[in-house]
Design a protein around this motif. Structure first.
Motif, short mmCIF file in Angstrom:
data_model
loop_
_atom_site.label_atom_id
_atom_site.label_comp_id
_atom_site.label_asym_id
_atom_site.label_seq_id
_atom_site.Cartn_x
_atom_site.Cartn_y
_atom_site.Cartn_z
N GLY A 43 0.76 -1.51 -0.20
CA GLY A 43 0.22 -0.34 0.15
C GLY A 43 1.31 1.21 -0.30
N GLU A 44 2.25 1.25 0.29
CA GLU A 44 2.92 2.20 0.17
C GLU A 44 3.91 2.16 0.01
OE1 GLU A 44 5.08 4.87 3.40
OE2 GLU A 44 2.36 5.45 3.15
N THR A 45 5.06 2.23 -1.67
CA THR A 45 6.11 2.05 -1.88
C THR A 45 7.08 3.08 -1.96
OG1 THR A 45 4.80 0.09 -3.01
CG2 THR A 45 7.06 0.85 -4.21
N ASN A 46 8.03 3.04 -1.95
CA ASN A 46 9.36 3.82 -2.09
C ASN A 46 9.82 3.97 -3.68
OD1 ASN A 46 8.77 5.09 0.29
ND2 ASN A 46 11.00 3.76 1.22
N VAL A 47 9.77 4.70 -4.90
CA VAL A 47 10.74 4.65 -5.49
C VAL A 47 11.89 5.96 -5.62
CG1 VAL A 47 10.20 5.33 -8.41
CG2 VAL A 47 8.03 4.78 -6.70
N ARG A 48 12.93 4.93 -5.85
CA ARG A 48 14.33 5.68 -5.50
C ARG A 48 14.70 6.21 -7.13
NH1 ARG A 48 16.24 4.76 -0.40
NH2 ARG A 48 14.76 4.36 1.51
N ARG A 49 15.82 7.28 -6.95
CA ARG A 49 16.59 7.37 -7.88
C ARG A 49 17.62 6.83 -8.54
NH1 ARG A 49 17.75 13.53 -8.35
NH2 ARG A 49 15.50 13.19 -8.23
N GLY A 50 17.57 5.48 -7.82
CA GLY A 50 18.55 4.39 -8.43
C GLY A 50 18.46 3.27 -7.45
N ARG A 56 18.48 8.46 -2.98
CA ARG A 56 17.32 9.14 -2.58
C ARG A 56 15.77 9.01 -2.92
NH1 ARG A 56 17.08 14.63 -5.05
NH2 ARG A 56 14.96 14.96 -5.45
N ILE A 57 14.66 9.01 -2.11
CA ILE A 57 12.94 8.65 -2.78
C ILE A 57 13.02 9.34 -3.31
CG2 ILE A 57 11.56 8.23 -1.88
CD1 ILE A 57 13.07 6.63 0.74
N ASP A 58 12.44 9.62 -4.41
CA ASP A 58 12.02 10.53 -5.06
C ASP A 58 10.93 10.92 -5.08
OD1 ASP A 58 14.09 11.73 -6.50
OD2 ASP A 58 13.88 10.25 -7.97
N TRP A 59 9.51 9.49 -4.75
CA TRP A 59 8.73 9.85 -4.41
C TRP A 59 7.62 8.69 -3.86
CZ3 TRP A 59 9.48 10.31 -9.49
CH2 TRP A 59 9.51 9.24 -10.49
N VAL A 60 6.44 8.97 -3.62
CA VAL A 60 5.80 7.44 -2.53
C VAL A 60 5.00 6.65 -3.54
CG1 VAL A 60 5.16 6.07 -0.81
CG2 VAL A 60 7.39 7.83 -0.10
N GLY A 88 11.24 4.48 -11.52
CA GLY A 88 12.55 5.06 -10.41
C GLY A 88 12.36 3.53 -10.00
N TRP A 89 12.91 4.11 -9.46
CA TRP A 89 13.35 2.50 -8.87
C TRP A 89 12.71 1.74 -7.94
CZ3 TRP A 89 17.43 -0.83 -12.00
CH2 TRP A 89 17.26 -0.16 -12.83
N VAL A 90 12.24 -0.15 -7.48
CA VAL A 90 11.39 -0.24 -6.36
C VAL A 90 12.20 -1.27 -6.26
CG1 VAL A 90 9.58 -1.01 -6.38
CG2 VAL A 90 9.10 1.37 -7.20
N HIS A 91 12.32 -1.52 -4.76
CA HIS A 91 12.61 -3.37 -4.36
C HIS A 91 12.03 -3.78 -5.11
CE1 HIS A 91 14.05 -6.82 -1.91
NE2 HIS A 91 14.74 -5.76 -2.35
#
Length: 166
Positions: A43-50, A56-60, A88-91
């Motif tokens: 329900g909440e996922t960090n989207v990272r620059r790399g 850095r987290i660019d958005w969620v 962006g990058w997601v685990h």
């Protein structure tokens, strides 16, 4: 195998009708097609620059089930893009192979079977996330909010125009 023999094999495959398999890109980690559609598990996922926790987290993203397109792989990370083209990058643990689509047309009609003359079962608002079922050339079976039916594929984001599913 020499480079010339490799090129000759590729040309032979293309001439024999193997164009799709000869040009389809595969992920280096999963060997799955790139690009491909997935959905968000969380329900909440960090989207990272790399592709690491140090980037850095660019958005969620805050919508479970949101369809995303995987465009690259690196270790446990997947580069994704959304309906707006933002990426962006997601685990990998935060995405699922369960297919969903995003309704792009307001009051999208769900028909009982593929065809504009079939009875309308429900209408979905723009932005609704629906589970993706079977798809023909022009129609997809989707379900959301207890309703299911067939919708025009062109009104959905999260499925390729040429894609068919059984």
């Amino acid at each position: 195998m020499s480079k010339a023999a490799s090129i000759a094999g590729l040309i032979a495959a293309l001439l024999a009708g193997g164009a799709a398999s000869a040009t389809e890109e595969r992920g280096a980690v999963t060997n799955l097609p790139i690009p491909r559609f997935v959905s968000l598990k969380a329900g909440e996922t960090n989207v990272r620059r790399g592709p690491s926790l140090t980037h850095r987290i660019d958005w969620v993203y805050k919508r479970r089930g949101m369809p995303l397109e995987v465009t690259a792989e690196y270790g446990h990370w997947r580069r994704v893009r959304d309906v707006d083209g933002a990426g962006g990058w997601v685990h990998y643990s935060l995405i699922s192979g369960v297919r969903t689509v995003l309704v792009e047309d307001d009051m999208l009609e769900l028909h009982s079977r593929p065809g504009d003359n079939m009875p309308v079962e429900a209408k979905l608002a723009v932005g609704v996330i629906a589970k993706l079922g079977d798809c023909t050339v022009d129609w997809c079976e989707i379900s959301a909010g207890g309703y299911e039916g067939w919708a025009h594929k062109a009104a959905l984001w999260g499925v390729d125009a040429e894609e068919t599913r059984d």
